[in-house]
Design a protein around this motif. Structure first.
Motif, PDB file in Angstrom:
ATOM      1  N   GLU A  14       2.901  10.833  -9.279  1.00 31.66           N
ATOM      2  CA  GLU A  14       2.110  11.206 -10.451  1.00 31.66           C
ATOM      3  C   GLU A  14       1.481  12.592 -10.286  1.00 31.66           C
ATOM      4  O   GLU A  14       1.509  13.415 -11.213  1.00 31.66           O
ATOM      5  N   LYS A  15       0.938  12.852  -9.099  1.00 28.53           N
ATOM      6  CA  LYS A  15       0.342  14.163  -8.850  1.00 28.53           C
ATOM      7  C   LYS A  15       1.396  15.269  -8.867  1.00 28.53           C
ATOM      8  O   LYS A  15       1.139  16.378  -9.332  1.00 28.53           O
ATOM      9  N   PHE A  16       2.604  14.961  -8.384  1.00 29.05           N
ATOM     10  CA  PHE A  16       3.704  15.925  -8.380  1.00 29.05           C
ATOM     11  C   PHE A  16       4.042  16.343  -9.805  1.00 29.05           C
ATOM     12  O   PHE A  16       4.207  17.537 -10.111  1.00 29.05           O
ATOM     13  N   TYR A  17       4.142  15.368 -10.709  1.00 22.54           N
ATOM     14  CA  TYR A  17       4.485  15.674 -12.106  1.00 22.54           C
ATOM     15  C   TYR A  17       3.312  16.352 -12.829  1.00 22.54           C
ATOM     16  O   TYR A  17       3.521  17.203 -13.691  1.00 22.54           O
ATOM     17  N   GLU A  18       2.083  15.953 -12.470  1.00 21.27           N
ATOM     18  CA  GLU A  18       0.914  16.603 -13.075  1.00 21.27           C
ATOM     19  C   GLU A  18       0.872  18.086 -12.734  1.00 21.27           C
ATOM     20  O   GLU A  18       0.582  18.925 -13.602  1.00 21.27           O
ATOM     21  N   ARG A  19       1.157  18.414 -11.479  1.00 16.73           N
ATOM     22  CA  ARG A  19       1.175  19.824 -11.073  1.00 16.73           C
ATOM     23  C   ARG A  19       2.248  20.610 -11.819  1.00 16.73           C
ATOM     24  O   ARG A  19       2.021  21.756 -12.225  1.00 16.73           O
ATOM     25  N   GLN A  20       3.377  19.979 -12.048  1.00 14.68           N
ATOM     26  CA  GLN A  20       4.446  20.659 -12.781  1.00 14.68           C
ATOM     27  C   GLN A  20       4.039  20.915 -14.232  1.00 14.68           C
ATOM     28  O   GLN A  20       4.302  21.993 -14.774  1.00 14.68           O
ATOM     29  N   HIS A  21       3.414  19.926 -14.844  1.00 14.06           N
ATOM     30  CA  HIS A  21       2.961  20.095 -16.230  1.00 14.06           C
ATOM     31  C   HIS A  21       1.920  21.214 -16.314  1.00 14.06           C
ATOM     32  O   HIS A  21       1.941  22.024 -17.261  1.00 14.06           O
ATOM     33  N   GLU A  22       1.017  21.252 -15.357  1.00 10.55           N
ATOM     34  CA  GLU A  22      -0.013  22.306 -15.369  1.00 10.55           C
ATOM     35  C   GLU A  22       0.609  23.687 -15.215  1.00 10.55           C
ATOM     36  O   GLU A  22       0.230  24.633 -15.922  1.00 10.55           O
ATOM     37  N   GLY A  37       0.816  -1.217   0.000  1.00 10.86           N
ATOM     38  CA  GLY A  37       0.000   0.000   0.000  1.00 10.86           C
ATOM     39  C   GLY A  37       0.845   1.259   0.000  1.00 10.86           C
ATOM     40  O   GLY A  37       0.529   2.235  -0.706  1.00 10.86           O
ATOM     41  N   GLU A  38       1.933   1.259   0.772  1.00 13.49           N
ATOM     42  CA  GLU A  38       2.826   2.423   0.802  1.00 13.49           C
ATOM     43  C   GLU A  38       3.448   2.676  -0.566  1.00 13.49           C
ATOM     44  O   GLU A  38       3.642   3.830  -0.977  1.00 13.49           O
ATOM     45  N   HIS A  39       3.749   1.613  -1.276  1.00 14.76           N
ATOM     46  CA  HIS A  39       4.348   1.761  -2.609  1.00 14.76           C
ATOM     47  C   HIS A  39       3.382   2.460  -3.560  1.00 14.76           C
ATOM     48  O   HIS A  39       3.762   3.413  -4.248  1.00 14.76           O
ATOM     49  N   PHE A  40       2.139   1.993  -3.590  1.00 17.73           N
ATOM     50  CA  PHE A  40       1.169   2.592  -4.512  1.00 17.73           C
ATOM     51  C   PHE A  40       0.802   4.016  -4.083  1.00 17.73           C
ATOM     52  O   PHE A  40       0.570   4.884  -4.945  1.00 17.73           O
ATOM     53  N   THR A  41       0.787   4.271  -2.780  1.00 15.88           N
ATOM     54  CA  THR A  41       0.529   5.631  -2.299  1.00 15.88           C
ATOM     55  C   THR A  41       1.627   6.579  -2.751  1.00 15.88           C
ATOM     56  O   THR A  41       1.360   7.703  -3.197  1.00 15.88           O
ATOM     57  N   GLU A  42       2.861   6.115  -2.665  1.00 17.76           N
ATOM     58  CA  GLU A  42       4.006   6.937  -3.084  1.00 17.76           C
ATOM     59  C   GLU A  42       3.975   7.178  -4.591  1.00 17.76           C
ATOM     60  O   GLU A  42       4.321   8.271  -5.068  1.00 17.76           O
ATOM     61  N   ARG A  43       3.538   6.177  -5.339  1.00 21.81           N
ATOM     62  CA  ARG A  43       3.440   6.342  -6.795  1.00 21.81           C
ATOM     63  C   ARG A  43       2.364   7.374  -7.159  1.00 21.81           C
ATOM     64  O   ARG A  43       2.526   8.163  -8.086  1.00 21.81           O
ATOM     65  N   GLU A  44       1.273   7.349  -6.426  1.00 24.66           N
ATOM     66  CA  GLU A  44       0.216   8.344  -6.662  1.00 24.66           C
ATOM     67  C   GLU A  44       0.720   9.757  -6.365  1.00 24.66           C
ATOM     68  O   GLU A  44       0.431  10.701  -7.103  1.00 24.66           O
ATOM     69  N   LYS A  45       1.499   9.908  -5.283  1.00 24.66           N
ATOM     70  CA  LYS A  45       2.078  11.203  -4.961  1.00 24.66           C
ATOM     71  C   LYS A  45       3.012  11.680  -6.073  1.00 24.66           C
ATOM     72  O   LYS A  45       3.014  12.864  -6.433  1.00 24.66           O
ATOM     73  N   ARG A  77      11.197  19.004 -12.501  1.00 22.72           N
ATOM     74  CA  ARG A  77      12.035  18.574 -11.386  1.00 22.72           C
ATOM     75  C   ARG A  77      11.714  17.123 -11.016  1.00 22.72           C
ATOM     76  O   ARG A  77      10.557  16.720 -11.016  1.00 22.72           O
ATOM     77  N   PRO A  78      12.730  16.344 -10.718  1.00 21.03           N
ATOM     78  CA  PRO A  78      12.474  14.942 -10.351  1.00 21.03           C
ATOM     79  C   PRO A  78      11.815  14.833  -8.990  1.00 21.03           C
ATOM     80  O   PRO A  78      12.052  15.664  -8.102  1.00 21.03           O
ATOM     81  N   TYR A  79      11.005  13.803  -8.841  1.00 16.81           N
ATOM     82  CA  TYR A  79      10.333  13.553  -7.567  1.00 16.81           C
ATOM     83  C   TYR A  79      11.354  12.991  -6.576  1.00 16.81           C
ATOM     84  O   TYR A  79      12.094  12.051  -6.886  1.00 16.81           O
ATOM     85  N   THR A  80      11.415  13.579  -5.424  1.00 13.46           N
ATOM     86  CA  THR A  80      12.432  13.197  -4.432  1.00 13.46           C
ATOM     87  C   THR A  80      11.824  12.549  -3.194  1.00 13.46           C
ATOM     88  O   THR A  80      12.346  12.684  -2.093  1.00 13.46           O
ATOM     89  N   GLY A  81      10.734  11.853  -3.380  1.00 12.79           N
ATOM     90  CA  GLY A  81      10.108  11.181  -2.253  1.00 12.79           C
ATOM     91  C   GLY A  81      10.928  10.000  -1.766  1.00 12.79           C
ATOM     92  O   GLY A  81      11.876   9.545  -2.432  1.00 12.79           O
ATOM     93  N   LYS A  82      10.577   9.492  -0.616  1.00 13.50           N
ATOM     94  CA  LYS A  82      11.296   8.370  -0.020  1.00 13.50           C
ATOM     95  C   LYS A  82      11.125   7.108  -0.868  1.00 13.50           C
ATOM     96  O   LYS A  82      10.017   6.781  -1.284  1.00 13.50           O
ATOM     97  N   PRO A  83      12.244   6.389  -1.153  1.00 11.10           N
ATOM     98  CA  PRO A  83      12.127   5.139  -1.925  1.00 11.10           C
ATOM     99  C   PRO A  83      11.244   4.130  -1.198  1.00 11.10           C
ATOM    100  O   PRO A  83      11.334   3.984   0.027  1.00 11.10           O
ATOM    101  N   THR A  84      10.396   3.456  -1.933  1.00 10.27           N
ATOM    102  CA  THR A  84       9.534   2.443  -1.338  1.00 10.27           C
ATOM    103  C   THR A  84      10.272   1.112  -1.226  1.00 10.27           C
ATOM    104  O   THR A  84      11.393   0.956  -1.722  1.00 10.27           O
ATOM    105  N   PHE A  85       9.639   0.161  -0.595  1.00 14.17           N
ATOM    106  CA  PHE A  85      10.229  -1.169  -0.452  1.00 14.17           C
ATOM    107  C   PHE A  85      10.522  -1.788  -1.815  1.00 14.17           C
ATOM    108  O   PHE A  85      11.572  -2.413  -2.021  1.00 14.17           O
ATOM    109  N   PHE A  86       9.623  -1.595  -2.764  1.00 17.38           N
ATOM    110  CA  PHE A  86       9.829  -2.163  -4.100  1.00 17.38           C
ATOM    111  C   PHE A  86      10.929  -1.417  -4.855  1.00 17.38           C
ATOM    112  O   PHE A  86      11.637  -2.018  -5.668  1.00 17.38           O
ATOM    113  N   ASP A  87      11.080  -0.132  -4.598  1.00 19.62           N
ATOM    114  CA  ASP A  87      12.206   0.599  -5.171  1.00 19.62           C
ATOM    115  C   ASP A  87      13.529   0.033  -4.667  1.00 19.62           C
ATOM    116  O   ASP A  87      14.500  -0.100  -5.428  1.00 19.62           O
TER     117      ASP A  87
END
Length: 303
Positions: free
Chosen positions: A56-64, A46-54, A81-91
């Protein structure tokens, strides 16, 4: 019945694990059983998919923002700018897999040709064997500080293609993967049937043809034995190196959870331990499949 035995063994292991875990209390709480580990597995997913959603929203805001800015100023050059969130377990899993494969491939490219040379030439083996015997027993933890210092001193660039932490881990894996492949390749080549050597002489094969048509096909089982051992050692070495050097990967995940000291840390560490074991098993199975694919003996029993 034979197909049920692995499942029986797994069920017995889970029952023993669950019963034993209830009787072990640590400074972080009760040792996690299968249920707690499963719970933390779903949490990590769940944390992995939550981080992925964050992300995606980060890049969407930049595009807008860039589109709005370009409407006002057509000459504006958009920047992402690259997303600098915490790496997930799958990362972390992907980082460790990528690192170990690079280190393993580098070691294989070096060890197999040298092993063939040692197997074909007694003089070459006599010259290289002392180095093998000296460096083979060296712990990866002894190599790590040396590799770290060398990478920091040599890899100096303003625009690095690879991070220094990645190179440090990969080269440490390489140094520890060399020896099993080199030794087994040399043994396999030196034990080629004399009949095959005589066939090569009768056909008057040149040295290159002799290696590719006689030496390699005959010594493939021993070469892959070395490769399997090297890959297994490399995987273990990498986890230890990541823990000690705090380089990105599963080892760092385990150490961070240990340092975190929360009530869920032990269960999360146990998830990582099981994943490390499963990945090691799958890597070995993949090497077996490759061996069977390239080997001339398709009926060989591979374990």
């Amino acid at each position: 019945m034979a197909m049920l035995l692995p499942f029986i063994g797994l069920i017995v292991f889970l029952l023993l694990w669950s019963a034993t875990a209830k009787n072990i209390d640590t400074s972080l709480g009760q040792f996690p059983g299968p249920a707690q580990v499963y719970e933390q597995t779903t949490t990590l997913v769940g944390e992995h998919f939550t981080e992925r959603e964050k992300a995606e929203k980060f890049y969407e805001r930049q595009h807008e923002r860039n589109e709005a800015r370009m409407k006002v100023d057509p000459n504006y050059e958009p920047k992402i700018r690259p997303y600098t969130g915490k790496p997930t377990f799958f990362d972390q899993i992907w980082t460790s897999l990528y690192t170990v494969m690079i280190g393993f491939l580098i070691a294989s490219v070096i060890a197999v040709p040298i092993g063939i040379l040692c197997g074909l030439s007694e003089k070459a083996y006599a010259a290289i064997n002392p180095l093998i015997q000296i460096f083979k027993p060296v712990s990866p933890l002894a190599w790590l500080p040396l590799v770290t210092m060398v990478v920091s001193a040599v890899y100096v660039t303003d625009d690095p293609m690879f991070s220094k932490s990645f190179l440090t881990s990969a080269f440490t894996v390489t140094l520890c993967c060399l020896w099993p492949t080199l030794i087994n390749t040399a043994v396999g080549v030196s034990n080629i049937s004399s009949d095959l050597v005589n066939v090569s002489r009768v056909l008057r094969l040149n040295k290159l043809d002799h290696v590719f048509k006689i030496v390699l096909p005959s010594s493939i089982p021993m070469i892959f034995t070395g490769l399997r051992l090297s890959l297994g050692i490399g995987w273990m070495v990498l986890i230890a190196a990541e823990m000690l050097a705090q380089n990105p990967g599963l080892g760092k995940f385990v150490w961070d959870e240990f340092q975190n000291g929360s009530s869920d840390s032990l269960a999360r560490i146990m998830v990582a331990v099981l994943v490390i074991g499963v990945i090691g098993f799958l890597l070995d199975r993949i090497m077996l499949m490759v061996q069977k694919f390239v080997s001339w003996d398709k009926n060989a029993v591979l374990r």
